[in-house]
Design a protein around this motif. Structure first.
Motif, mmCIF file in Angstrom:
data_model
loop_
_atom_site.group_PDB
_atom_site.id
_atom_site.type_symbol
_atom_site.label_atom_id
_atom_site.label_comp_id
_atom_site.label_asym_id
_atom_site.label_seq_id
_atom_site.Cartn_x
_atom_site.Cartn_y
_atom_site.Cartn_z
ATOM 1 N N VAL A 3 -7.363 -8.352 0.903
ATOM 2 C CA VAL A 3 -8.661 -7.467 -0.297
ATOM 3 C C VAL A 3 -8.082 -6.866 -1.579
ATOM 4 O O VAL A 3 -8.511 -6.343 -2.147
ATOM 5 N N VAL A 36 -7.956 -10.094 -3.186
ATOM 6 C CA VAL A 36 -9.358 -10.316 -4.442
ATOM 7 C C VAL A 36 -9.767 -9.210 -4.862
ATOM 8 O O VAL A 36 -10.389 -9.716 -6.460
ATOM 9 N N LEU A 37 -9.046 -7.453 -4.808
ATOM 10 C CA LEU A 37 -9.918 -6.775 -5.343
ATOM 11 C C LEU A 37 -8.607 -7.163 -6.796
ATOM 12 O O LEU A 37 -8.922 -5.847 -7.827
ATOM 13 N N ALA A 82 -13.141 0.659 -6.224
ATOM 14 C CA ALA A 82 -13.657 -0.744 -5.489
ATOM 15 C C ALA A 82 -13.682 -1.261 -4.495
ATOM 16 O O ALA A 82 -14.199 -2.125 -4.054
ATOM 17 N N LEU A 83 -12.595 0.117 -3.651
ATOM 18 C CA LEU A 83 -12.390 -0.610 -2.442
ATOM 19 C C LEU A 83 -13.953 -0.708 -1.421
ATOM 20 O O LEU A 83 -13.948 -1.271 -0.932
ATOM 21 N N GLU A 103 -16.952 0.142 -3.067
ATOM 22 C CA GLU A 103 -17.175 -1.382 -3.844
ATOM 23 C C GLU A 103 -17.434 -2.363 -2.572
ATOM 24 O O GLU A 103 -18.711 -3.202 -2.017
ATOM 25 N N TYR A 104 -16.183 -3.088 -2.520
ATOM 26 C CA TYR A 104 -16.307 -4.703 -1.512
ATOM 27 C C TYR A 104 -16.684 -3.707 0.036
ATOM 28 O O TYR A 104 -17.009 -4.888 0.717
ATOM 29 N N LEU A 105 -16.203 -2.634 0.593
ATOM 30 C CA LEU A 105 -16.228 -2.748 1.931
ATOM 31 C C LEU A 105 -17.843 -2.612 1.843
ATOM 32 O O LEU A 105 -18.365 -2.833 3.257
#
Length: 62
Positions: free
Chosen positions: A4, A7-8, A32-33, A35-37
């Motif tokens: 993760v 990727v971010l 970001a985290l 939003e990614y999840l």
């Protein structure tokens, strides 16, 4: 979590310290985290991190 972070484009150690509540995330990491999840920040970060982040964003009284 390493994947993760990669990727971010985040520092893995900083991300781990933020998730453990030892560091406050910068704005990019904080947003970001979750939003990614696909979750809200409150679902991703500890209450102390959320409070500290928003406290840091709020203007300081003079």
């Amino acid at each position: 979590m390493r994947v993760v972070a990669r990727v971010l484009r985040l520092d893995h150690n900083h991300l781990r310290r933020c998730l453990d509540g030892h560091d406050l995330p910068d704005t990019e990491t904080f947003l970001a985290l979750p939003e990614y999840l696909g979750v809200e920040p409150e679902e991703c970060w500890t209450p102390q991190v959320v409070q500290g982040f928003y406290r840091r964003l709020s203007p300081r009284p003079r």
